[in-house]
Enzyme design. Sequence first.
Site, PDB file in Angstrom:
ATOM      1  N   GLU A  16     -19.019 -47.301  98.888  1.00 27.72           N
ATOM      2  CA  GLU A  16     -19.759 -46.867 100.072  1.00 27.72           C
ATOM      3  C   GLU A  16     -21.055 -46.156  99.672  1.00 27.72           C
ATOM      4  OE1 GLU A  16     -18.782 -44.407 104.224  1.00 27.72           O
ATOM      5  OE2 GLU A  16     -17.308 -44.489 102.601  1.00 27.72           O
ATOM      6  N   GLU A  37     -11.052 -37.304 104.858  1.00 24.76           N
ATOM      7  CA  GLU A  37     -10.983 -38.210 106.015  1.00 24.76           C
ATOM      8  C   GLU A  37     -10.402 -39.562 105.586  1.00 24.76           C
ATOM      9  OE1 GLU A  37     -13.669 -41.546 107.567  1.00 24.76           O
ATOM     10  OE2 GLU A  37     -14.846 -39.704 107.349  1.00 24.76           O
ATOM     11  N   HIS A  38     -10.860 -40.094 104.450  1.00 20.47           N
ATOM     12  CA  HIS A  38     -10.349 -41.373 103.961  1.00 20.47           C
ATOM     13  C   HIS A  38      -8.869 -41.287 103.595  1.00 20.47           C
ATOM     14  CE1 HIS A  38     -13.796 -44.275 103.115  1.00 20.47           C
ATOM     15  NE2 HIS A  38     -14.375 -43.256 103.738  1.00 20.47           N
ATOM     16  N   HIS A  93     -15.414 -35.881 103.406  1.00 22.51           N
ATOM     17  CA  HIS A  93     -15.369 -37.320 103.613  1.00 22.51           C
ATOM     18  C   HIS A  93     -14.186 -37.954 102.887  1.00 22.51           C
ATOM     19  CE1 HIS A  93     -16.846 -41.511 102.686  1.00 22.51           C
ATOM     20  NE2 HIS A  93     -16.878 -41.489 103.993  1.00 22.51           N
TER      21      HIS A  93
END
Length: 421
Positions: free
Chosen positions: A127, A50-51, A47
């Site tokens: 998040e 991806e960011h 993740h």
Amino acid sequence: MSVEITTLASGLRVVTDRMAHLETASLGVWVGAGSRHEGAHEHGLSHLLEHMAFKGTRRRSARAIAEEIESAGGDLNAATSTEHTAYYAHVLAEDAPLALDILADILTESTFDATELEREKGVILQEIGAVEDTPDDLVFDIFNASAFPGQPIGRPILGTAAQVAKFGRDAIGAYLDAHYLSDAIVIGAAGAIEHDRIRDEAEKCFGGLSVDRIEANQAPARYLGGDIRLKRRLEQAHVVIGFEGLPYGHDDFYAMQVFANAVGGGMASRLFQEVREARGLAYSIHAFHWGYSDVGLFGFYAATGRKDVAELMPVALDCLGEAAQTLSESEVRRAKAQMKVSLLAALESPAARAEQIARQLMAFDRVLTREEIIARIDSLDLAQIRAAGARALGSAPTVAAIGPVAKVFSPDRIAERLRAI
């Protein structure tokens, strides 16, 4: 269908579907690496990577990436799942080469600037905090952890705050080198596109990808079941009750999908009609069946008031157990129709279609035709669908609950209730 597939010399695959009368194109990069491929020391890296892909390359700054795609009227996004990571764009037909160039740039030339990394880790911590504050999201994270205790597939995709805070550039680079390999990647495109053009652009743009595979960390998943509850001062109890489902390649996968739709897939389903409409025990209730490459999960989610938990549990379980014995032909026809509409709707959206063909190619080494899928759904008879549901309900139950959880049934009590039906 006008699906075309090319495997480049590097092993990278390109799959396209030209959709007549459209003037836009959706295209993306699907990588066969997600949270379940992480080692314990890498939890959350998929993740984070991806960011970081949008935070600057050797040719473009983070702002330049956003401005260049949006100046063409397009949009760029990404998503991480348990088994895949996807980077995708939607643009006018003539800007498909630009979108591929940007996607290739962020995947092969990202700099992982230290300042940007610290800033983005802060965003991810926000998040993670947002999920902690959203019980209807968090309950599914703890449900996975309960179903697959101590396994990568059971860990939350976002990672933990403590783990994410530790990651540096070296960790990201090592994960990228291990998993973002040409033969683990599919370029998918749909809409107003020409296959040969997408193929040629992909070959030019993604030539820098490594082809040397490092041993991947993907232990076979073992469904175990369990019980995780978080007692919190909330107005509602958020409850997920689950069982072992089927992997997407299983012969009875579609039978399990139909069963899940019939018992809790819409307003006419048994769960919705009995739990919400007839008794008013929940505002939200639905069933689900998720298939992974080697395992699956079936269950239902409900959000209910503190005083209604004790009544909701037996009512919902009775709906499931009785469906495995008395599901009707009319319920099956309705569930099949819902599935076919969902399938056909994907053929009307270039974004959904690009994702569909890319994921199918990764899962099955081919793209399934619309006629093939519909035929498989239509061929299912009532006995197969009931049997699939009964088999799932005979597995060890999984319980996940947040809020006033004292009256949520234990796995043993769930199993006992189902055996008595």
